[in-house]
Design a protein around this motif. Structure first.
Motif, PDB file in Angstrom:
ATOM      1  N   ASP A  53       0.796  -1.216   0.000  1.00  0.00           N
ATOM      2  CA  ASP A  53       0.000   0.000   0.000  1.00  0.00           C
ATOM      3  C   ASP A  53       0.834   1.274   0.000  1.00  0.00           C
ATOM      4  OD1 ASP A  53      -2.678  -0.367  -0.398  1.00  0.00           O
ATOM      5  OD2 ASP A  53      -3.023  -1.055   1.652  1.00  0.00           O
ATOM      6  N   PRO A  55       2.632   4.222  -1.666  1.00  0.00           N
ATOM      7  CA  PRO A  55       2.396   4.764  -3.016  1.00  0.00           C
ATOM      8  C   PRO A  55       3.555   4.522  -3.972  1.00  0.00           C
ATOM      9  CG  PRO A  55       2.385   6.509  -1.324  1.00  0.00           C
ATOM     10  CD  PRO A  55       2.500   5.211  -0.611  1.00  0.00           C
ATOM     11  N   PHE A  63       5.536  -6.807 -12.600  1.00  0.00           N
ATOM     12  CA  PHE A  63       5.049  -8.034 -13.221  1.00  0.00           C
ATOM     13  C   PHE A  63       5.100  -9.133 -12.167  1.00  0.00           C
ATOM     14  CE2 PHE A  63       6.910  -5.789 -16.916  1.00  0.00           C
ATOM     15  CZ  PHE A  63       5.808  -5.775 -17.753  1.00  0.00           C
ATOM     16  N   PHE A  64       3.977  -9.752 -11.923  1.00  0.00           N
ATOM     17  CA  PHE A  64       3.916 -10.787 -10.896  1.00  0.00           C
ATOM     18  C   PHE A  64       3.845 -12.182 -11.501  1.00  0.00           C
ATOM     19  CE2 PHE A  64       2.491  -7.098  -8.559  1.00  0.00           C
ATOM     20  CZ  PHE A  64       3.141  -7.270  -7.333  1.00  0.00           C
ATOM     21  N   ILE A  65       4.461 -13.153 -10.800  1.00  0.00           N
ATOM     22  CA  ILE A  65       4.262 -14.570 -11.129  1.00  0.00           C
ATOM     23  C   ILE A  65       3.198 -15.110 -10.172  1.00  0.00           C
ATOM     24  CG2 ILE A  65       5.348 -16.823 -11.414  1.00  0.00           C
ATOM     25  CD1 ILE A  65       6.745 -14.866 -13.174  1.00  0.00           C
ATOM     26  N   ARG A  95       6.340  -2.186 -15.561  1.00  0.00           N
ATOM     27  CA  ARG A  95       5.241  -2.086 -16.524  1.00  0.00           C
ATOM     28  C   ARG A  95       5.176  -0.661 -17.073  1.00  0.00           C
ATOM     29  NH1 ARG A  95       0.820  -5.609 -16.532  1.00  0.00           N
ATOM     30  NH2 ARG A  95      -0.447  -3.764 -16.724  1.00  0.00           N
ATOM     31  N   SER A 152      15.402  14.288  -4.343  1.00  0.00           N
ATOM     32  CA  SER A 152      14.376  13.428  -4.906  1.00  0.00           C
ATOM     33  C   SER A 152      13.834  12.533  -3.800  1.00  0.00           C
ATOM     34  CB  SER A 152      14.957  12.605  -6.057  1.00  0.00           C
ATOM     35  OG  SER A 152      13.914  11.910  -6.701  1.00  0.00           O
ATOM     36  N   TYR A 153      13.118  11.526  -4.174  1.00  0.00           N
ATOM     37  CA  TYR A 153      12.542  10.634  -3.165  1.00  0.00           C
ATOM     38  C   TYR A 153      12.634   9.188  -3.610  1.00  0.00           C
ATOM     39  CZ  TYR A 153       9.232   8.143  -0.284  1.00  0.00           C
ATOM     40  OH  TYR A 153       8.664   7.228   0.567  1.00  0.00           O
ATOM     41  N   GLU A 182      17.590   8.142   2.142  1.00  0.00           N
ATOM     42  CA  GLU A 182      17.225   9.453   2.652  1.00  0.00           C
ATOM     43  C   GLU A 182      18.451  10.086   3.291  1.00  0.00           C
ATOM     44  OE1 GLU A 182      13.729   9.681   5.091  1.00  0.00           O
ATOM     45  OE2 GLU A 182      13.553  11.812   4.669  1.00  0.00           O
ATOM     46  N   THR A 192       7.717  14.385  -6.499  1.00  0.00           N
ATOM     47  CA  THR A 192       8.024  13.081  -5.925  1.00  0.00           C
ATOM     48  C   THR A 192       6.971  12.770  -4.862  1.00  0.00           C
ATOM     49  OG1 THR A 192       9.519  14.227  -4.439  1.00  0.00           O
ATOM     50  CG2 THR A 192      10.486  13.183  -6.365  1.00  0.00           C
ATOM     51  N   ILE A 193       6.921  11.486  -4.479  1.00  0.00           N
ATOM     52  CA  ILE A 193       5.846  11.034  -3.594  1.00  0.00           C
ATOM     53  C   ILE A 193       5.819  11.822  -2.285  1.00  0.00           C
ATOM     54  CG2 ILE A 193       5.162   9.066  -2.151  1.00  0.00           C
ATOM     55  CD1 ILE A 193       6.122   7.309  -4.535  1.00  0.00           C
ATOM     56  N   ASN A 194       6.999  12.158  -1.752  1.00  0.00           N
ATOM     57  CA  ASN A 194       7.020  12.829  -0.447  1.00  0.00           C
ATOM     58  C   ASN A 194       6.514  14.274  -0.533  1.00  0.00           C
ATOM     59  OD1 ASN A 194       9.328  13.293  -1.998  1.00  0.00           O
ATOM     60  ND2 ASN A 194      10.571  13.802  -0.223  1.00  0.00           N
ATOM     61  N   GLN A 212      -5.175   5.716   1.074  1.00  0.00           N
ATOM     62  CA  GLN A 212      -5.180   4.341   0.565  1.00  0.00           C
ATOM     63  C   GLN A 212      -6.560   3.930   0.087  1.00  0.00           C
ATOM     64  OE1 GLN A 212      -3.575   1.680   3.488  1.00  0.00           O
ATOM     65  NE2 GLN A 212      -1.669   2.859   3.630  1.00  0.00           N
ATOM     66  N   ARG A 216      -7.348   5.600  -3.147  1.00  0.00           N
ATOM     67  CA  ARG A 216      -6.568   5.019  -4.243  1.00  0.00           C
ATOM     68  C   ARG A 216      -7.192   3.707  -4.689  1.00  0.00           C
ATOM     69  NH1 ARG A 216      -1.795   5.346  -2.114  1.00  0.00           N
ATOM     70  NH2 ARG A 216      -1.225   3.183  -1.722  1.00  0.00           N
ATOM     71  N   ARG A 217      -7.579   2.883  -3.711  1.00  0.00           N
ATOM     72  CA  ARG A 217      -8.175   1.591  -4.065  1.00  0.00           C
ATOM     73  C   ARG A 217      -9.483   1.773  -4.827  1.00  0.00           C
ATOM     74  NH1 ARG A 217      -8.236  -0.567   1.245  1.00  0.00           N
ATOM     75  NH2 ARG A 217      -6.072  -0.969   1.783  1.00  0.00           N
ATOM     76  N   ARG A 251      -8.897   3.077  -8.301  1.00  0.00           N
ATOM     77  CA  ARG A 251      -8.364   2.030  -9.173  1.00  0.00           C
ATOM     78  C   ARG A 251      -9.425   1.009  -9.540  1.00  0.00           C
ATOM     79  NH1 ARG A 251      -2.475  -0.321  -8.508  1.00  0.00           N
ATOM     80  NH2 ARG A 251      -1.454   1.435  -9.475  1.00  0.00           N
ATOM     81  N   GLU A 273      10.452  11.461  11.110  1.00  0.00           N
ATOM     82  CA  GLU A 273      11.543  10.952  11.932  1.00  0.00           C
ATOM     83  C   GLU A 273      12.815  11.737  11.651  1.00  0.00           C
ATOM     84  OE1 GLU A 273      11.769   6.781  10.976  1.00  0.00           O
ATOM     85  OE2 GLU A 273      11.644   7.185   8.845  1.00  0.00           O
ATOM     86  N   ASP A 313      14.226  12.224   8.197  1.00  0.00           N
ATOM     87  CA  ASP A 313      13.480  13.157   7.345  1.00  0.00           C
ATOM     88  C   ASP A 313      13.945  14.590   7.591  1.00  0.00           C
ATOM     89  OD1 ASP A 313      11.901  10.992   6.457  1.00  0.00           O
ATOM     90  OD2 ASP A 313      10.501  11.266   8.123  1.00  0.00           O
ATOM     91  N   ALA A 365       1.654 -13.159 -14.415  1.00  0.00           N
ATOM     92  CA  ALA A 365       0.227 -13.030 -14.118  1.00  0.00           C
ATOM     93  C   ALA A 365      -0.387 -11.806 -14.786  1.00  0.00           C
ATOM     94  CB  ALA A 365       0.021 -12.969 -12.603  1.00  0.00           C
ATOM     95  N   ASN A 366       0.378 -10.733 -14.918  1.00  0.00           N
ATOM     96  CA  ASN A 366      -0.186  -9.492 -15.458  1.00  0.00           C
ATOM     97  C   ASN A 366       0.696  -8.906 -16.562  1.00  0.00           C
ATOM     98  OD1 ASN A 366       1.870  -8.973 -13.637  1.00  0.00           O
ATOM     99  ND2 ASN A 366       1.012  -7.008 -12.996  1.00  0.00           N
TER     100      ASN A 366
END
Lengths: 341, 844
Positions: free
Chosen positions: A149, A151, A159-161, A199, A250-251, A256, B171-173, B353, B356-357, B360, B471, B474, B561-562
């Protein structure tokens, strides 16, 4: 008899001068100096010469023989040289004809760049290590501070098996595997190079599979300055003595502070040109100080040690090095492309 | 949906007027807020001025055209005649006029012209003609400017066309707090060390009843909705928003709709907090219940699509029905429309979360969901609701009821983190003082406590709008970026000297590559993924790790699988199929003489279904077809055949210093039945550790020894399937096992005695394998025989039918000078032995 000798000598000398080939000279030698030759004939008459004249005459006869011999030798050498010269001149070839074809194969440009990178880091005391391309969720994500979960999983669509086994999206899992093997030994200095899968839509600069160069250094007192220094050495070795490294904030979940890593454009030296799309800089990839949680996952105490890591795309470095504009050429395997390297 | 930041708008919050947009972009990027590009709003408008329409007449020749007289305050004082097709003009209105010589976007040059016989001195402009891509579609006509627009003035500054838009790549942060104008402004203020000016908010509440009396908020899933605030606004007057507001929305990439929706969007861009307006009168009982959807519930969203909901999705409901999908999109049933009289303005905090779910699951993304996904400040919802209420009131679009109806799961308090300055400096390699560090935090709006030189630590309190800072590490990053990554001194790691190296297998790989490239082959590099049909087409054997039943379950390879495409949907177990594809690719490009190799991993499941990681052995594959040496002016061409391939294998083994592998009969369907062989290690040698399902019929030296690999001419049917002409050749071997055949290179002193050479020409039956004859010669020759080389093989007259002549060159050598008699004796023995074993006769 003196006259006889003089006559034979003069005749022989004339004959030698007149003879055109080395083989014919050999006949002359027989004719004048052989067992049945003219000179020998004269000397047979030596018995009839008074004893007191014999030494002088003998000397004269020897001088005559020596003179003929010498002339024969000179003339033979001259004729042989001339004949050799003539023969060699006749062996003229068309120097402009192509050289005889010999096989020449090629190593893939990616292989060549990978070898160059490895050799450089081995020289700096790094161990090259390896890890599986098909990885567990734990090593690819969890141990790298990317829980379910998070992000960051969106940006690295995988790609998953099976739900727990996937094609690795980065070479960073090798960091944790290596730390687990080495902890608590110091220092850790490793690189790994291998395929990763994401992907992503394919375009001139992105593929859904690419090679990543991952590096990891862990020791006491490792600083972000050390990261800059190490990457500067790498960039200079690959792209030239004058390039500079630039880090931009960046991230990444597993480092960090984190940074995007650029090198100054080796073509324009940062002034901005077509190759660097005017920015003066070319992006190499991500880097940063290893996140404390990743150190812990690998078995090191972040209160005691610190480290840095980076992950760069090898395709991009190869394209950079050879001026290849489209990543897809690297995997077309067109022999007209491959034979250029 | 990238964040788009208007430079002009940003200046409201932070004084950056002296910093040009490009420079601002650079500073922000180096400070962590990555600016992808700077887009000038003006795409080429030059010389367009404000004019006033003085007269409008019909065009004498054309019904749809008008002839206008426009005052543009020209130097000569004369008005212009301009022909236009617009219908929204009135005498006295002020409009943008592109006069003779002016320019419009895309380099379009405006000149005097004649339109159906009437001279026109320029063009009256619509908004879309001044700025491409910003559609004001409900008023297609000429842009009507405000009455106080100065006549003759340049419209570029007037319309804000001199603005620039910074497109961020967050960026995500930073995604959470920089998805807003004030968030970016705070960053700009911190990075440039300038003051930040927050928007001033004062809500003029003139409604009679309080919001808490007008609406009840119930949240049944506080984990998914930690905070919810609602304001109620009555006497709604729906209409278009003013130009300045619309313009700012356009700059942010949002299409203006009406004043209410525009205000919610405006505040979303400004504060980063998505808002939603419900038609208050459509909310049953005026009770808002935030809960998970019930199985089977449905909602028609604002885009008119009916959506099936599930209990993982959070909904805004009333006691009767679902009103909206929380944070993603509202429902059509409570949409604000022309008949709406009162609205309920929602400003909530939802779990990122969860949003997002849901987004999606439904394949539905919106500006709102994109922001919620990142996780928003739980204390940010009420200020945003206030700001929106203030704007609606200012626009005279409604009357604001006093107060806010609010739910809050708990108080959301800022985090206090302990920072050790020594730790900062030791990680960054800096020598910053405690005071320096504290100053950076104050620039960010973080409070500090206990700051004093010499202290081992101090504390930093981080507001809830910065969830990315939680923390110590950060905080160190915040110091690093404000100090500047560029400022950090470049050093090299100290510490013990280590010796570098690489895995032995990698060394082998490098050498093998060198040998094969030296032999004239080109290295290829292919994808590990292929179509599930590729393996079958090549007919190559299944990996030895799987039982026949397991292998039959995944005949094409290990399925992903995908996958993105079927061409990349399984992991290969052999390099052969891709090699054949690459050969076909090149042949199709008229490159018909090929010698290729690849050394790469393949993927063997140890069981199926998968319960553990794979074996990923390194394999070596060679593919060749056509000529390996071209016809040249002084040499004949050389065609690649089975023995060329075998020669490559021998060269490879020799070049790597390996004991030569042996070829054994095999029956692969991929290969020509009479021109193929398994590559096996000599019995008792290192490579006898094959897989479990090794198959004796395919060349195993022992009953369950897997061969190292196979080589041969491609079966014509397989060649045909790949459309390969001629006689293509294929070799694949397990490289990891191959290199275990290594033997140490040993030195033997050069013999001081002369060697004796003898030739031996024999006639034997054509079925006698040459290798056996050679072995018999070696064996019989014993110590004295140093080497045996077959230099000729001939069939045909005068050699009798069914026979071949084999001619060998033998070298004898001893630690003494050999006599003719000694050599003759050995030579005779050899002949006798060959005659006995193979019926060989000396060729006369």
């Amino acid at each position: 008899m003196r006259e006889e000798l003089k006559r034979v000598k003069d005749e022989a000398m004339r004959a030698i001068e007149a003879t055109p080939t080395a083989a014919a000279l050999q006949e002359l030698r027989v004719k004048y100096l052989g067992k049945k030759g003219a000179l020998t004939g004269i000397l047979r008459g030596m018995g009839a010469v008074p004893a007191d004249e014999r030494p002088a005459l003998g000397q004269l006869a020897n001088d005559t023989r020596d003179a003929i011999e010498a002339r024969l030798a000179d003339r033979t050498a001259a004729l042989e040289t001339a004949e050799l010269d003539a023969r060699l001149r006749a062996e003229k070839v068309d120097l402009t004809l192509p050289g005889t074809w010999l096989p020449r194969g090629t190593e893939h440009p990616m292989s060549q760049v990978i070898e160059e990178i490895k050799a450089m880091f081995v020289g700096l005391g790094f161990q090259v290590v390896d890890g599986p391309e098909v990885e567990t969720d734990y090593y690819n994500f969890e141990a790298l501070n990317i829980p379910k979960d998070h992000p960051a999983r969106d940006t690295q669509d995988s790609f998953f098996i099976t739900p727990e086994i996937l094609l690795r999206t980065q070479t960073s899992p090798v960091q944790v595997r290596t730390m687990e093997k080495l902890a608590p030994r110091l220092p850790v200095r490793i690189i790994t190079i291998g395929k990763v899968y994401r992907r992503d839509e394919v375009d001139p600069t992105h593929g859904s599979v690419f090679y990543q160069l991952e590096g990891l250094v862990i020791d006491r007192d490792i600083t972000m300055g050390d990261l800059k220094g190490t990457l500067t050495i790498m960039a200079r070795s690959l792209f030239g003595e004058n390039v500079r490294i630039r880090l931009r904030p960046s991230y990444f979940p597993f480092t960090e502070p984190s940074a995007e890593t650029d090198t100054s454009c080796p073509v324009c030296d940062g002034a901005g040109c077509r190759v660097c799309k005017g920015s003066g800089w070319i992006e190499l990839g991500g880097s940063g100080m290893v996140h404390p949680r990743v150190l812990v996952a690998g078995g090191y105490d972040p209160e005691v040690v610190s480290g840095f890591a980076w992950g760069f795309g090898v395709e991009r470095m190869t394209m950079r090095k050879y001026g290849i504009e489209d990543l897809r050429h690297l995997y077309s395997n067109d022999v007209r492309f491959l034979r250029q390297f | 949906m990238p964040m788009l930041v208007s430079y002009q708008w940003l200046k409201e919050f932070v004084p950056v007027g002296d910093v040009a947009p490009d420079e601002l972009a650079r500073r922000l990027t180096m400070g962590g807020v990555t600016v992808e590009k700077v887009i000038p709003v003006n795409q080429g408008v030059r010389g367009v001025v404000v004019g006033e329409v003085k007269a409008i007449e019909k065009h004498p020749q054309a019904d749809r055209l008008l002839v206008t007289t426009v005052d543009v305050a020209a130097a000569d004082g004369r008005p212009l005649t301009v022909v236009t097709g617009a219908s929204n003009l009135t005498v006295g209105c002020r409009v943008p006029v592109a006069v003779h010589g002016s320019r419009l976007p895309g380099g379009r040059k405006i000149e005097r012209s004649k339109l159906r016989g009437v001279a026109s001195g320029g063009m009256l402009c619509a908004w879309t003609e001044l700025i491409e891509g910003e559609g004001h579609d409900e008023d297609e006509g000429i842009l009507i400017l405000s009455d106080d627009a100065p006549l003759g003035a340049d419209v570029v500054p007037l319309l804000g066309l001199d603005d620039h838009v910074l497109e961020l790549d967050l960026t995500i942060n930073y995604a959470s707090h920089c998805q807003s104008m004030i968030g970016v402004a705070r960053e700009a203020a911190a990075i440039l060390d300038r003051p930040y000016q927050a928007p001033r908010v004062y809500v003029n509440e003139e409604g009679i009843k309080r919001a808490v009396d007008l609406v009840k908020i119930e949240v049944s899933d506080p984990d998914l909705c930690p905070a919810y605030a609602a304001r109620v606004i009555s006497d709604i007057r729906l209409g278009p928003s003013p130009e300045w507001l619309r313009r700012r929305l356009e700059r942010a990439g949002i299409r203006p709709i009406n004043n209410i929706v525009d205000v919610t969007n405006y505040v979303m861009v400004e504060y980063g907090q998505p808002l939603h307006a419900f038609d208050y009168d459509q909310v049953a009982d005026h009770r808002v219940i935030v809960r998970r959807a019930r199985p089977g519930e449905k909602l028609v969203t604002l885009d008119g699509v009916e959506r099936g909901l599930d209990p993982d999705m959070l909904c805004i409901t009333d006691p009767e029905k679902v009103l909206g999908l929380a944070g993603v999109m509202g429902g059509l049933n409570s949409e604000v429309t022309a008949t709406t009289r009162n609205i309920l303005l929602e400003s909530a905090n939802f779990s990122g979360q969860s949003i997002r779910r849901t987004s999606r699951a439904l394949g539905l993304r919106s500006e709102a969901s994109a922001r919620f996904e990142k996780g928003l400040d739980p204390n940010g919802n009420v200020p945003a609701a206030d700001r929106a209420a203030m704007l609606i009131e200012e626009l005279k679009a409604g009357v604001v009821a006093p107060g806010v109806a609010e739910f809050r799961a708990r108080p959301f308090l800022p985090v206090t983190i302990r920072l050790r300055p020594e730790r900062v400096n030791s990680l960054l390699g800096t020598k910053l003082s405690v005071v320096d560090m504290a100053r950076y935090f104050r620039r960010l709006g973080f409070e500090t406590d206990g700051v004093a030189e010499g202290r081992k630590h101090f504390t930093v309190t981080v507001p809830t709008r910065r969830p990315d800072v939680s923390e110590e590490t950060d905080l160190i990053e915040e110091v690093a970026r404000l100090y500047g990554y560029d400022e950090i001194t470049t050093t090299l790691p100290q510490g013990a000297i280590t010796h570098g190296g690489q895995p032995v297998l990698e060394e082998w790989r490098v050498r093998a590559r060198r040998v094969l490239a030296g032999a004239g082959l080109n290295e290829i590099l292919t994808d590990s993924r292929q179509t599930p049909f590729a393996h079958g087409a090549s007919r190559w054997p299944a990996p030895p790790t799987l039982s026949p039943e397991q292998a039959a379950a995944i005949p094409g390879g290990i399925p992903i699988a995908n996958p993105m495409t079927v061409e990349e949907s399984v992991l290969r177990s052999s390099l052969v199929p891709k090699m054949l594809e690459v050969m076909a690719y090149n042949v199709n490009r008229r490159q018909t003489d090929l010698g290729l190799f690849e050394i790469n991993r393949v993927y063997w499941a140890k069981q199926w279904p998968l319960t553990e990681l794979l074996e990923e052995p390194l394999m070596l594959c060679v593919g060749a077809v056509g000529k390996y040496a071209p016809k040249t002016w002084n040499r004949p061409e050389e065609e690649a055949d089975f023995f060329y391939l075998k020669g490559l294998l021998e060269r490879l083994a020799d070049g790597l210093g390996l004991r030569p592998p042996r070829l054994a009969p095999s029956n692969l369907e991929t290969l020509h039945p009479a021109r193929q062989a398994a590559i096996v290690a000599e019995a008792g040698e290192g490579a006898a550790n094959g897989g479990p399902s090794g198959d004796g019929a395919n060349g195993g030296a022992g009953a369950d020894e897997q061969p190292l690999g196979w080589l041969g001419e491609l079966h014509p049917q397989v060649a045909k399937a790949y459309e390969l002409p001629g006689r293509p050749l294929i070799l694949e071997l397990n490289f990891e096992r191959f290199v275990t055949l290594s033997k140490p290179r040993t030195y033997r002193a050069l013999p001081p005695f002369p060697q004796v050479e003898r030739d031996l020409a024999l006639v034997v039956g054509e079925d006698v394998p040459a290798e056996q004859v050679t072995a018999a010669i070696s064996e019989t020759g014993g110590e004295l025989l140093r080497s045996v080389r077959l230099f000729d093989r001939y069939a045909g007259a005068p050699v009798p039918e069914g026979h071949v002549s084999l001619a060998y060159s033998l070298v004898y050598q001893a630690d003494r000078t050999l006599t003719d008699a000694e050599v003759n004796a050995v030579h005779e023995r050899i002949l006798a032995a060959l005659a006995k074993r193979f019926g060989a006769k000396l060729r006369g």
